[in-house]
Design an enzyme around this catalytic site. Sequence first.
Site, PDB file in Angstrom:
ATOM      1  N   SER A 170      -2.291   3.506  -6.652  1.00  0.00           N
ATOM      2  CA  SER A 170      -1.776   3.872  -7.966  1.00  0.00           C
ATOM      3  C   SER A 170      -0.968   2.693  -8.512  1.00  0.00           C
ATOM      4  CB  SER A 170      -0.873   5.109  -7.859  1.00  0.00           C
ATOM      5  OG  SER A 170      -0.177   5.335  -9.078  1.00  0.00           O
ATOM      6  N   TYR A 182       6.378   9.101  -3.759  1.00  0.00           N
ATOM      7  CA  TYR A 182       4.958   8.814  -3.981  1.00  0.00           C
ATOM      8  C   TYR A 182       4.731   7.302  -4.034  1.00  0.00           C
ATOM      9  CZ  TYR A 182       0.309   9.217  -6.189  1.00  0.00           C
ATOM     10  OH  TYR A 182      -1.033   9.139  -6.476  1.00  0.00           O
TER      11      TYR A 182
END
Length: 317
Positions: A170, A182
């Site tokens: 990501s 995350y």
Amino acid sequence: MWAAVQLLLLLLLLLPLARLCRRGVARLEPAGRAVLITGCDSGFGHLLALRLHRLGFTVFAGCLCPDGPGARRLQREAGGAGRLRVLRLDVTRARDVRAAKELVLSHLPERGFWGLVNNAGISTFGETGWLPMETYEKFADVNLLGSIRTTLAFLPLLRKYKGRIVFMSSIIAYFTLGNGIYSMTKAAIEKFCDALRLEMKKFGVQVCIIQPGNYARSTKIQPLLSAEEIWSELSEEEKAVYNKEYVQERANFFNSILSEGSTNGNEVVDAMVDALTSPAPKARYMVAKLKEKALVFVCALFPTAVMDSVLSYALSK
């Protein structure tokens, strides 16, 4: 030192030429090649499984809930039995990974095992002190160790057939806006891939990283936040530092980001397919909006203090 700089410049000049030459090579023939994808219950994994099946690959679609609505829909959309097999695969369980490998080995098509797509992942929101240690352990196990666990199990097959490994990262690997847990796992998987990519070159195995921007509305990886739920789960120590108004502000901010996410997950799937089929796949595929790419650019090239100022300003708004 100057010789090293000259060599680097030469490589930078030759790389585009090499890619142009290889573009003339025919793309991969999918028929008779198997691909295993993790996290196919929904999101990118679900879309990719269907796309690869349509292209002619033999697809092993790993689902956390093989009897759930996502897995049933996948089987229905693929037309029932055939080249797409749904299997239970919780990447945090070594037993599931071993069983997946046994299933793949027992149903390998004639051209063997071509690709592993480490797509399974989870996301959440919360400032560092808001989340208990158990949550950090869970995220590390799913997003990082789960990908490593699956990769190690299938490396012998990938080396044998000179296949491809695709990892879902990501742009959040470069910066964070309230979801540091995350970001942490995605930054770690990037470094794992960097090492693996170099080590696999001698075997003819190519390693690719997919770096999506905000596709929250497409994948549903992160549900909208409830400030009340966040507050109820805070420790008494954290409640003494923060108040409900601050938690509500942060929840509203993060929810606004989620609401801006793209709904076209096929943009990311296009990159994943290219990573699996191109004669000259990229090491990294960044699929993001211009403003998201600009943030990555600032983070990569400017001093940390500059990036901190940009993100602090965004958070203040």
